[in-house]
Design a protein around this motif. Sequence first.
Motif, mmCIF file in Angstrom:
data_model
loop_
_atom_site.group_PDB
_atom_site.id
_atom_site.type_symbol
_atom_site.label_atom_id
_atom_site.label_comp_id
_atom_site.label_asym_id
_atom_site.label_seq_id
_atom_site.Cartn_x
_atom_site.Cartn_y
_atom_site.Cartn_z
ATOM 1 N N ILE A 22 40.783 -11.590 4.573
ATOM 2 C CA ILE A 22 40.401 -10.763 3.415
ATOM 3 C C ILE A 22 41.574 -9.827 3.131
ATOM 4 O O ILE A 22 41.642 -8.713 3.656
ATOM 5 N N PRO A 23 42.521 -10.254 2.320
ATOM 6 C CA PRO A 23 43.732 -9.454 2.092
ATOM 7 C C PRO A 23 43.440 -8.054 1.568
ATOM 8 O O PRO A 23 44.236 -7.136 1.772
ATOM 9 N N CYS A 24 42.303 -7.895 0.895
ATOM 10 C CA CYS A 24 41.943 -6.607 0.290
ATOM 11 C C CYS A 24 40.870 -5.898 1.097
ATOM 12 O O CYS A 24 40.113 -5.090 0.551
ATOM 13 N N LYS A 161 46.184 -18.042 -4.699
ATOM 14 C CA LYS A 161 46.624 -16.724 -4.245
ATOM 15 C C LYS A 161 46.115 -16.433 -2.833
ATOM 16 O O LYS A 161 46.843 -15.873 -2.005
ATOM 17 N N TRP A 162 44.844 -16.813 -2.564
ATOM 18 C CA TRP A 162 44.281 -16.569 -1.233
ATOM 19 C C TRP A 162 45.021 -17.377 -0.173
ATOM 20 O O TRP A 162 45.387 -16.843 0.883
ATOM 21 N N ARG A 163 45.268 -18.643 -0.457
ATOM 22 C CA ARG A 163 45.960 -19.490 0.516
ATOM 23 C C ARG A 163 47.381 -18.994 0.783
ATOM 24 O O ARG A 163 47.862 -19.061 1.925
ATOM 25 N N GLU A 164 48.049 -18.498 -0.234
ATOM 26 C CA GLU A 164 49.390 -17.951 -0.028
ATOM 27 C C GLU A 164 49.353 -16.796 0.975
ATOM 28 O O GLU A 164 50.227 -16.689 1.851
ATOM 29 N N LYS A 165 48.359 -15.931 0.844
ATOM 30 C CA LYS A 165 48.264 -14.779 1.744
ATOM 31 C C LYS A 165 47.835 -15.177 3.151
ATOM 32 O O LYS A 165 48.315 -14.627 4.140
ATOM 33 N N VAL A 166 46.955 -16.152 3.237
ATOM 34 C CA VAL A 166 46.533 -16.633 4.553
ATOM 35 C C VAL A 166 47.703 -17.300 5.278
ATOM 36 O O VAL A 166 47.915 -17.091 6.480
ATOM 37 N N GLU A 167 48.471 -18.091 4.549
ATOM 38 C CA GLU A 167 49.627 -18.762 5.149
ATOM 39 C C GLU A 167 50.671 -17.758 5.643
ATOM 40 O O GLU A 167 51.389 -18.018 6.607
ATOM 41 N N ALA A 168 50.740 -16.614 4.984
ATOM 42 C CA ALA A 168 51.718 -15.581 5.374
ATOM 43 C C ALA A 168 51.171 -14.626 6.430
ATOM 44 O O ALA A 168 51.881 -13.713 6.867
ATOM 45 N N ILE A 176 43.984 -21.121 10.663
ATOM 46 C CA ILE A 176 44.135 -21.267 9.209
ATOM 47 C C ILE A 176 43.417 -22.518 8.726
ATOM 48 O O ILE A 176 42.649 -22.480 7.755
ATOM 49 N N ASP A 177 43.629 -23.629 9.427
ATOM 50 C CA ASP A 177 42.977 -24.880 9.025
ATOM 51 C C ASP A 177 41.458 -24.769 9.136
ATOM 52 O O ASP A 177 40.720 -25.312 8.298
ATOM 53 N N ALA A 178 40.991 -24.048 10.151
ATOM 54 C CA ALA A 178 39.547 -23.860 10.314
ATOM 55 C C ALA A 178 38.971 -23.051 9.161
ATOM 56 O O ALA A 178 37.861 -23.321 8.695
ATOM 57 N N LEU A 209 31.837 -3.543 -9.369
ATOM 58 C CA LEU A 209 32.568 -2.312 -9.093
ATOM 59 C C LEU A 209 34.012 -2.551 -8.652
ATOM 60 O O LEU A 209 34.846 -1.659 -8.736
ATOM 61 N N TYR A 210 34.269 -3.754 -8.167
ATOM 62 C CA TYR A 210 35.607 -4.046 -7.632
ATOM 63 C C TYR A 210 35.829 -5.547 -7.679
ATOM 64 O O TYR A 210 34.907 -6.327 -7.440
ATOM 65 N N LYS A 211 37.059 -5.935 -7.977
ATOM 66 C CA LYS A 211 37.379 -7.362 -7.959
ATOM 67 C C LYS A 211 38.859 -7.543 -7.630
ATOM 68 O O LYS A 211 39.722 -6.910 -8.231
ATOM 69 N N TYR A 212 39.117 -8.382 -6.646
ATOM 70 C CA TYR A 212 40.468 -8.774 -6.274
ATOM 71 C C TYR A 212 40.470 -10.290 -6.165
ATOM 72 O O TYR A 212 40.030 -10.846 -5.163
ATOM 73 N N TYR A 213 40.894 -10.957 -7.237
ATOM 74 C CA TYR A 213 40.808 -12.409 -7.310
ATOM 75 C C TYR A 213 39.364 -12.854 -7.021
ATOM 76 O O TYR A 213 38.477 -12.592 -7.812
ATOM 77 N N ASP A 214 39.111 -13.521 -5.901
ATOM 78 C CA ASP A 214 37.761 -14.029 -5.644
ATOM 79 C C ASP A 214 36.890 -13.097 -4.799
ATOM 80 O O ASP A 214 35.757 -13.445 -4.462
ATOM 81 N N PHE A 215 37.366 -11.903 -4.495
ATOM 82 C CA PHE A 215 36.572 -10.919 -3.755
ATOM 83 C C PHE A 215 36.019 -9.888 -4.734
ATOM 84 O O PHE A 215 36.790 -9.256 -5.475
#
Length: 222
Positions: A22-24, A161-168, A176-178, A209-215
Motif C-alpha cells: 500500500i504505497p499510500c 502504477k501499483w505494480r511499478e511501486k511493488v516492483e521497486a 511480489i508474485d504471491a 474522502l481520499y483516492k490514490y489510484y486504486d486506493f
Amino acid sequence: MTVESQFNSIAQLYDKQRPSLIPCLSDFYGVAIDNLNLSITSPEILDLGAGTGLFSEFVLQKYPNAKITLVDLSRKMLDVAKKRFSSNKNINIIQQDFTTFKGEKLYDAVISSLAIHHLEDQAKAELYNTIFSLLKPEGIFINAEQVAGESEYFSRLYDKKWREKVEASDLNREDIDASYERIKLDKRTPVSTQIKWLRDAGFKEVDCLYKYYDFAVLYGRK
C-alpha cells in the motif's frame, strides 16, 4: 484458491508487507481515522473483514476505550488479531463470513479495510444495506478499499502504477508474485458505483474522502 485460503497463507506476514503493498498507507489509513469522528469516548464499533486487526488498532489509538467487534472468515488472520489484542477486554473476535453477520445490537460506527472488494457487485450492494441497518442514527461507515477505475483505461493505469511501486519495494520475488496471485481474486468496483449504492442504502452523507489510484476511502453517515 479461495480468498480464505489465500489470506490464511499470508497471515503472519500480512502486516509487515502492508507498507510495501500500500504505497499510500499513511494517508490511506490516516484519512480514514481522521474522519472517524464520534461523539462518545467509548464507541461501539464493528470491523468487517477485520483480518489481523490493523485498522482496529489504528482506531484504538484515537479511541482507546472503544469496544470493537472484529469479524473475519480467516482463522489464521484472526489468530494474529487475538495476539494483538490479547490484553484488551473490549475486543470481541468472531470467525464468520462478514457478509452473513447480522449482530444483536447497533453500532456507532462500522469500518472495513481491504475486504469488500472481494465480493461480487450484488453482494457489495446488499452488504451496504446491511451495514446501514447495523448503525445507530448518525452512525458512520468508513470503507478503506481498493476500487476499479471509472473505465478500463483507468483500471489498467492503476494496476500499472501499483505494480511499478511493488516492483521497486523491498519485497522479495516470491512475495511480489504471491501478491499478484492474490489480486486475481479481486472484484473491484468504481467509486461512483459504490457511492450510488451507499445512497441507495439510505446514507444521507456520502463521499469519497481520499483516492490514490486504486486506493480509496469511502464514507457514509446514516
